[in-house]
Write an enzyme that holds these catalytic residues in place. Structure first.
Site, PDB file in Angstrom:
ATOM      1  N   HIS A  16       0.809  -1.219   0.000  1.00 14.21           N
ATOM      2  CA  HIS A  16       0.000   0.000   0.000  1.00 14.21           C
ATOM      3  C   HIS A  16       0.845   1.274   0.000  1.00 14.21           C
ATOM      4  CE1 HIS A  16      -3.859   1.752  -0.058  1.00 14.21           C
ATOM      5  NE2 HIS A  16      -4.482   0.862   0.698  1.00 14.21           N
ATOM      6  N   ARG A  17       2.141   1.153   0.199  1.00 13.13           N
ATOM      7  CA  ARG A  17       3.009   2.327   0.057  1.00 13.13           C
ATOM      8  C   ARG A  17       3.132   2.728  -1.406  1.00 13.13           C
ATOM      9  NH1 ARG A  17       8.467   0.139   2.573  1.00 13.13           N
ATOM     10  NH2 ARG A  17       7.889  -1.461   1.039  1.00 13.13           N
TER      11      ARG A  17
END
Length: 454
Positions: A425-426
């Site tokens: 999700h980064r």
């Protein structure tokens, strides 16, 4: 003249390798670069070629033993004359004899270690010519301990390698109490782990085992079996833990009607011009992934913590997860986006065959940018696979099931598959993950849609 061949660095700084099997025996004649053994690193099984031509003098381990880089693997008599006069045993320092030769540098193994590259601990007193080279063992390449100038005690330090000594320290094991199991007399990682397991076993077990009524096995099976954690299993575990605890991961799922794709697979199988090529749903999914990554490049990227940058790749090195007897391996198809559908099918077939044979090399598992895992072959519909370190996402293909499905306003039996995408999700937002998954699903639902993606 006898030459000792020491385990070289097999790639990526791997510190050790486990002997799988010898392909030669004492007395055999070997040629230069002849395969003499198979060893298993943390990533793959590797063939070990001989750096010398001559006659095998001695094998320094048995299958299952673990070598550290720099350990003597095999001794080969090259038939060359030894130096005319050996240096005296009491000499503090001596110039290398002119007859001494450098260890051959095997292709792909990097530079061979030089014997004079760092101080070595001398043995106390004279040593038989056929005895093990304890001086080199004590000065293995990864030994970071400072040289001691003070007089040493009379007792020899237990013979082991630096990684094994570190493991013993981490486990609180005194190496002086550990008995070496191999023919070399060198304490291995397995010896330390076995000793630690015995020391930490519940103390009540011996008393219970002495009771005549206690069942110690179920049928012919033991109540428990212990297997050392090493090789591919250790590497997989380390990678998954590193990924799970360094990258915030999320997953998304999509069920898709793949009837058109299964019909395409059937028609290609019947095409005589494609005889010898097996284009399956995995190959079509791989092609869909390559096309979808071009439309959503953030899913084909890497988080570079050290540089403080996000690296987007303009190519696709497609990892294909393969389950083998030794554990999970993920060989990579380089520049997969440049291959045709048939080319992808052939590459997947070759990778799978190599993996099943245990011949996947460490180099073939490096540099992946995205991974596909086919959990459907195990009858599973979906899951939450863990992203490989250094990648942004991984796609799991579920089983194809015939089930009722809405089709053109009516209920019909259709082939349905679940796609499961896990992502870092980064690097990838939910919207980007959903768009990528919809693009892949679109190609599987209607293979002709591949013409709309670039």
């Amino acid at each position: 003249m006898s030459q000792d061949f020491r385990l070289p660095d097999l790639g990526e700084g791997l510190p050790e390798a486990e002997l799988v099997q010898w392909l030669v025996a004492p007395g055999d004649t070997v040629s230069l670069n002849q395969t003499i053994a198979e060893v298993e690193t943390a990533k793959a099984v590797v063939e070990l070629p001989s750096p010398y031509a001559g006659t095998v003098g001695a094998l320094h381990a048995a299958p299952g033993d673990v070598f550290a880089v720099g350990d003597v693997v095999i001794t080969i008599d090259t038939g060359e004359d030894a130096p005319a006069e050996a240096a005296p045993a009491h000499a503090e320092a001596a110039e290398p004899a002119e007859a001494e030769k450098a260890v051959p540098n095997l292709v792909g193994y990097g530079a061979a270690p030089r014997a004079g590259g760092r101080p070595q601990r001398r043995a106390r007193g004279a040593r038989a010519a056929s005895g093990p080279d304890t001086a080199v063992l004590e000065a293995a390449p990864h030994d970071a301990m400072p040289r001691r100038e003070a007089p040493e005690p009379v007792m020899e330090r237990p013979r082991s390698t630096p990684p094994v000594r570190k493991l013993a320290k981490d486990l609180g094991v005194d190496l002086a109490l550990v008995e070496a199991s191999g023919v070399t007399g060198i304490i291995t990682r397995a010896d330390v782990e076995a000793y630690a397991a015995r020391m930490t076993a519940p103390q009540a077990i011996p008393a219970i085992a002495s009771e005549p009524d206690v069942v110690t096995s179920v049928g012919a099976r033991p109540r428990e079996t212990r297997t050392p954690i090493r090789g591919v299993r250790r590497a997989t575990a380390d990678a998954m833990v590193r990924s799970a605890f360094t990258a915030p991961q999320a997953s998304t799922f999509l069920a898709v009607d793949v009837t058109a794709t299964t019909e395409l697979v059937a028609s290609l199988a019947a095409d005589r011009s494609l005889e010898g090529h097996r284009v399956g749903i995995m190959a079509i999914a791989a092609k869909a992934v390559c096309l979808a990554l071009g439309a959503t490049p953030s899913v084909n990227s890497r988080w570079d913590e050290q540089a403080g940058e996000i690296v987007e790749f303009g190519y696709v090195n497609l990892g294909i997860a393969a389950a083998t007897e030794r554990g999970l391996v993920v060989p990579t198809i380089r520049d997969a986006e440049q291959l045709t559908l048939v080319g992808l099918a052939d590459a997947i077939r070759d990778l799978a065959a190599t993996a099943r044979a245990g011949r996947t090399t460490p180099a073939s598992m490096l540099g992946g940018t995205f991974t596909i895992t086919n959990v459907g072959v195990f009858g599973v519909d979906g899951g939450t696979p863990i992203v490989n370190p250094g990648e942004a996402a991984i796609l799991a293909l579920g089983a194809v099931r015939r089930q009722p499905w809405e089709h053109r306003g009516e209920i019909a039996l259709r082939d349905v598959m679940t796609l499961s995408l896990s992502f870092d999700h980064r690097l990838v937002d939910g919207e980007q993950a959903a768009r990528f998954l919809r693009d892949v699903a679109g190609v599987l639902r209607e293979p002709g849609r591949a013409m709309l993606l670039r």
